[in-house]
Write an enzyme that holds these catalytic residues in place. Structure first.
Site, PDB file in Angstrom:
ATOM      1  N   GLN A 369      55.073  18.090  23.190  1.00  0.00           N
ATOM      2  CA  GLN A 369      53.717  18.304  23.678  1.00  0.00           C
ATOM      3  C   GLN A 369      53.300  17.162  24.602  1.00  0.00           C
ATOM      4  OE1 GLN A 369      51.885  20.928  23.386  1.00  0.00           O
ATOM      5  NE2 GLN A 369      52.999  22.071  21.819  1.00  0.00           N
ATOM      6  N   GLU A 423      66.015  27.749  16.620  1.00  0.00           N
ATOM      7  CA  GLU A 423      65.866  27.378  18.032  1.00  0.00           C
ATOM      8  C   GLU A 423      67.174  27.697  18.740  1.00  0.00           C
ATOM      9  OE1 GLU A 423      65.105  26.246  21.585  1.00  0.00           O
ATOM     10  OE2 GLU A 423      63.467  25.779  20.188  1.00  0.00           O
ATOM     11  N   ASP A 472      56.106  29.396  18.218  1.00  0.00           N
ATOM     12  CA  ASP A 472      55.572  28.545  19.284  1.00  0.00           C
ATOM     13  C   ASP A 472      56.421  28.765  20.527  1.00  0.00           C
ATOM     14  OD1 ASP A 472      54.304  26.612  20.787  1.00  0.00           O
ATOM     15  OD2 ASP A 472      55.323  24.929  19.832  1.00  0.00           O
ATOM     16  N   CYS A 499      50.819  28.868  24.699  1.00  0.00           N
ATOM     17  CA  CYS A 499      50.367  28.070  25.836  1.00  0.00           C
ATOM     18  C   CYS A 499      50.008  28.951  27.025  1.00  0.00           C
ATOM     19  CB  CYS A 499      51.415  27.030  26.238  1.00  0.00           C
ATOM     20  SG  CYS A 499      53.013  27.717  26.698  1.00  0.00           S
TER      21      CYS A 499
END
Length: 541
Positions: A369, A423, A472, A499
């Site tokens: 971030q 991931e 996310d 986002c």
């Protein structure tokens, strides 16, 4: 025979244009009567440039923006205009510079009736009235409270138009304001001018470059580094670097800093007293000598090299930087060559940051971030959503999808959950596992490099069930296959960290087949721009 030059048409100017709502993209929507919107002059008038611009200034960026402008509904007999440089409620004079089938693009030339939310932008590179200008910020001319309201309304608009909330209001909470509207970015990418080695940003809507000496939204240490960076590039690596990324760590606890203090740190500032005061303010409360006794933040520079090079070529560059910056930061320089070859000199080849009691080591090219103080707030907001759903994390089994280096997984594990992070990028998974060991959480969480849409179906087939999941995804949103896998496996509680409000709304609509949206909140990680994070809580039907 001499080639006949095309006569440049007169600019198309429209006065008395009333600006309406703020659009996703940072521009203001206006409606122009079709008679006024008709092209004037010859065919060239359909693609005019703003006054003072040059041919080639408005070209597609090398990395195209993923958000597509969609013109909102308009009354018959009018056309949508997306206006840069204005604010909702203002009456302005604009110059039209680009026409598309469903909308026109324009820049403000003169504000005829200003909004009470308008203010003077502090950055010398911001604004359509400056040429060249930087395209990094869109809203420096707007009061910060108004910016929060714009983001709330944009999130609502995307939910209504793309998320299926046509007959009812989307469940939105008030936006979470930034800790500091200025000096918050912990990483910045500069393009390097091939002629003189100066660090640059892109111009507004252009591939052309703007040399800069400051950045009001970047961490103060980055502004402080621009002048010595320029000197080091010109002296030791001329025409050998085409991009520089600067990342800073150890700054999540920083106090807010003002725009005036950032300007005092820039090389164009001629007031050494103000510069010293600014250094004391953001490094610590008290004299600079005491501040320098504290552990220094880390600064890592990634140089994207041109041609052949050796790691020894980086040492003189590092030493030049150290002469100016070593008092304030611990420096590392990483050269990046072909096939992502990385070579480091100086300190550790990673950035270290602490969020809410968890320490993260972030490799040079890994995502983290970009607003460290607000990353703490984002984590708390996301984990708090599980609590709102009645899910006490202690002892629960949770999935963290698109887990990266473990930003959320380690926080959930720290609160007693058993977490599986998934991931696709193996390098990030290695970093997440290392971060778990660093924090003594390796027994509470595990990580796997896999495609989540396939892996969670395999878990389901093996009889593995989870109490909740956090996703996310990147700006493009969740992979459609992952959404369908989530609908098949249906974890009872789903927290979606986004986002991009448009891809969030699209995904929420798909998930509505099996989930109910309980609430959504914008989290302002990116003041002065239209970008935002958001946290959404969904419960299985």
């Amino acid at each position: 025979m001499a080639k006949k030059l095309r006569e440049k048409p007169a600019p198309e100017i429209v006065s008395g244009l009333r600006l309406q709502e703020m659009a996703y993209g940072g521009e203001v929507v206006a409606r122009l009567p079709e008679a006024s919107a008709a092209p004037k002059g010859g065919p060239a008038a359909t693609e005019e440039l703003p006054e003072g611009a040059e041919e080639g200034d408005f070209q597609p960026l090398k990395e195209p923006v993923e958000t597509e402008l969609v013109a909102p509904p308009v009354p018959a007999g009018s056309q949508v205009v997306f206006v840069t440089g204005g604010l909702p409620g203002e009456t302005v004079e604009v110059q039209l510079y680009r026409r598309k089938k469903s909308f026109i693009k324009a820049n403000v030339r003169n504000v005829e009736q200003a909004s009470p939310d308008r203010r003077e932008a502090p950055c010398p590179y911001f604004g359509v009235d400056k040429w060249p200008n930087c395209g990094g910020c869109q809203w420096q001319h707007a009061d910060y409270a108004a910016q929060l309201n714009y983001k709330h309304n944009i999130l609502r608009d995307q939910m209504v138009r793309l998320g299926g909330f046509v007959d009812r209001e989307p469940p939105l909470l008030s936006p979470l304001a930034a800790v500091s509207p200025w000096g918050y970015r912990n990483n910045v990418e500069f393009q390097v001018d091939e002629h003189d080695g100066r660090p640059c940003f892109h111009r507004q809507n252009s591939i052309r470059l703007v040399p800069v000496q400051s950045c009001h939204i970047s961490h103060p240490l980055i502004t402080l580094a621009i002048e010595p960076l320029t000197r080091a590039l010109q002296k030791h690596l001329p025409r050998r670097v085409h991009q520089v990324t600067i990342r800073v760590g150890g700054v999540s606890g920083d106090a807010p800093i003002s725009a005036e203090e950032i300007a005092a740190l820039a090389s164009y500032s001629e007031d050494p007293t103000r510069k010293l005061a600014a250094l004391e303010r953001f490094l610590a409360v008290g004299p600079l000598e005491l501040a320098l006794e504290k552990p220094r933040p880390t600064m890592l520079l990634v140089l994207r090299m041109l041609g052949e090079w050796q790691v020894t070529d980086l040492q003189p560059f590092l030493e030049e930087l150290q002469r100016s910056l070593d008092r304030y930061v611990e420096l590392t320089v990483v050269g990046e060559g072909r096939k992502r070859r990385l070579e480091a000199v100086g300190g550790d080849p990673f950035i270290a940051e602490a969020l809410d009691g968890v320490t993260y080591r972030v490799p040079p090219l890994a995502f983290f971030q970009s607003n460290s103080p607000m990353a703490v707030e984002l984590v708390r907001e996301a984990l708090g959503a599980f609590g709102e759903a009645g899910l006490n994390l202690r002892g629960k089994r949770l999935l963290d999808i698109y887990c990266g280096v473990g930003t959320f997984a380690l926080q959930m594990a720290r609160r007693g959950a058993k977490v599986l992070g998934i991931e696709e990028y193996a390098g990030a998974v290695e970093g997440a596992a290392e971060n778990a060991r660093l924090n003594g959480l390796e027994d509470q969480c595990s990580f796997v490099a896999a495609k989540a849409e396939e892996y969670i179906l395999e878990l389901e087939a093996q009889g593995e069930h989870y109490d909740g999941a956090l996703v996310d995804p990147p700006r493009r949103g969740c992979d459609p296959a992952l959404l369908h896998s989530l609908l098949k496996t249906r974890p009872p509680v789903l927290v979606y960290v986004s986002c991009d409000p448009s891809t969030l709304a699209r995904d929420i609509k798909i998930l509505s087949e099996g989930y109910e949206l309980v609430r959504t909140r914008a989290v302002d990680m990116f003041p002065q721009t239209y970008h935002m994070e958001s946290v959404s809580l969904l419960r299985a039907k």
